[in-house]
Design a protein around this motif. Structure first.
Motif, short mmCIF file in Angstrom:
data_model
loop_
_atom_site.label_atom_id
_atom_site.label_comp_id
_atom_site.label_asym_id
_atom_site.label_seq_id
_atom_site.Cartn_x
_atom_site.Cartn_y
_atom_site.Cartn_z
N UNK A 97 0.82 -1.21 0.00
CA UNK A 97 0.00 0.00 0.00
C UNK A 97 0.85 1.26 0.00
N UNK A 98 1.96 1.26 0.75
CA UNK A 98 2.77 2.49 0.82
C UNK A 98 3.48 2.81 -0.49
N UNK A 99 3.46 1.91 -1.46
CA UNK A 99 4.09 2.20 -2.74
C UNK A 99 3.28 3.19 -3.57
N UNK A 100 2.04 3.47 -3.16
CA UNK A 100 1.20 4.41 -3.91
C UNK A 100 1.75 5.83 -3.84
N UNK A 101 2.41 6.18 -2.73
CA UNK A 101 3.01 7.51 -2.61
C UNK A 101 2.01 8.64 -2.79
N UNK A 102 0.91 8.59 -2.08
CA UNK A 102 -0.13 9.60 -2.21
C UNK A 102 -0.38 10.29 -0.88
N UNK A 103 -0.97 11.48 -0.94
CA UNK A 103 -1.33 12.21 0.28
C UNK A 103 -2.70 11.80 0.81
N UNK A 104 -3.47 11.05 0.02
CA UNK A 104 -4.76 10.56 0.50
C UNK A 104 -4.51 9.42 1.49
N UNK A 105 -5.28 9.41 2.57
CA UNK A 105 -5.16 8.34 3.57
C UNK A 105 -6.10 7.21 3.19
N UNK A 106 -5.56 6.01 3.12
CA UNK A 106 -6.38 4.83 2.83
C UNK A 106 -6.87 4.29 4.17
N UNK A 107 -8.18 4.37 4.40
CA UNK A 107 -8.75 3.96 5.68
C UNK A 107 -9.33 2.54 5.63
N UNK A 108 -9.51 2.01 4.44
CA UNK A 108 -10.01 0.64 4.30
C UNK A 108 -9.71 0.14 2.89
N UNK A 109 -9.65 -1.16 2.79
CA UNK A 109 -9.56 -1.83 1.49
C UNK A 109 -10.77 -2.75 1.39
N UNK A 110 -11.49 -2.67 0.30
CA UNK A 110 -12.59 -3.58 0.03
C UNK A 110 -12.02 -4.70 -0.84
N UNK A 111 -12.08 -5.93 -0.32
CA UNK A 111 -11.48 -7.08 -1.01
C UNK A 111 -12.39 -8.29 -0.88
N UNK A 112 -12.79 -8.84 -2.01
CA UNK A 112 -13.58 -10.07 -2.02
C UNK A 112 -14.80 -9.99 -1.09
N UNK A 113 -15.46 -8.84 -1.08
CA UNK A 113 -16.66 -8.67 -0.26
C UNK A 113 -16.41 -8.39 1.20
N UNK A 114 -15.16 -8.19 1.58
CA UNK A 114 -14.80 -7.91 2.97
C UNK A 114 -14.12 -6.55 3.06
N UNK A 115 -14.25 -5.95 4.25
CA UNK A 115 -13.57 -4.68 4.51
C UNK A 115 -12.35 -4.94 5.38
N UNK A 116 -11.23 -4.41 4.96
CA UNK A 116 -10.01 -4.44 5.76
C UNK A 116 -9.85 -3.02 6.28
N UNK A 117 -10.17 -2.81 7.55
CA UNK A 117 -10.15 -1.47 8.13
C UNK A 117 -8.75 -1.10 8.60
N UNK A 118 -8.41 0.18 8.43
CA UNK A 118 -7.13 0.72 8.86
C UNK A 118 -5.97 -0.20 8.43
N UNK A 119 -5.84 -0.44 7.13
CA UNK A 119 -4.83 -1.39 6.67
C UNK A 119 -3.41 -0.92 6.96
#
Length: 85
Positions: free
Chosen positions: A21-43
């Protein structure tokens, strides 16, 4: 002003499929990932991204828009503005 949004899914063949995830190099904060119908919070920033993941973000409109362009492959992370071939 902070905004939230859901980014585009990681597309097939993306440079970010299989990268952390840190390879994105963005100023936006990723607070969750939606994957296969599940939420990964605060990844964890070391979590590996996969094709089809959708990122839930918080940040300025500019940062969120930039992240969308990074994911789509139009620009690289970290604020660069070169279009990929």
């Amino acid at each position: 002003m902070a905004r939230s949004g859901t980014g585009s899914p990681i597309p097939a063949g993306s440079d970010y499929d299989g990268r952390p995830l840190d390879s994105l190099g963005t100023d936006a904060a990723v607070v969750a990932i939606l994957r296969d119908g599940h939420r990964i919070l605060n990844p964890d920033m070391r979590r590996t991204l996969r094709y089809g993941d959708t990122l839930v973000t918080v940040g300025t409109r500019t940062a969120i828009d930039h992240l969308g362009r990074v994911i789509a492959g139009y620009v690289t992370g970290g604020g660069a503005t070169t279009r990929k071939a």
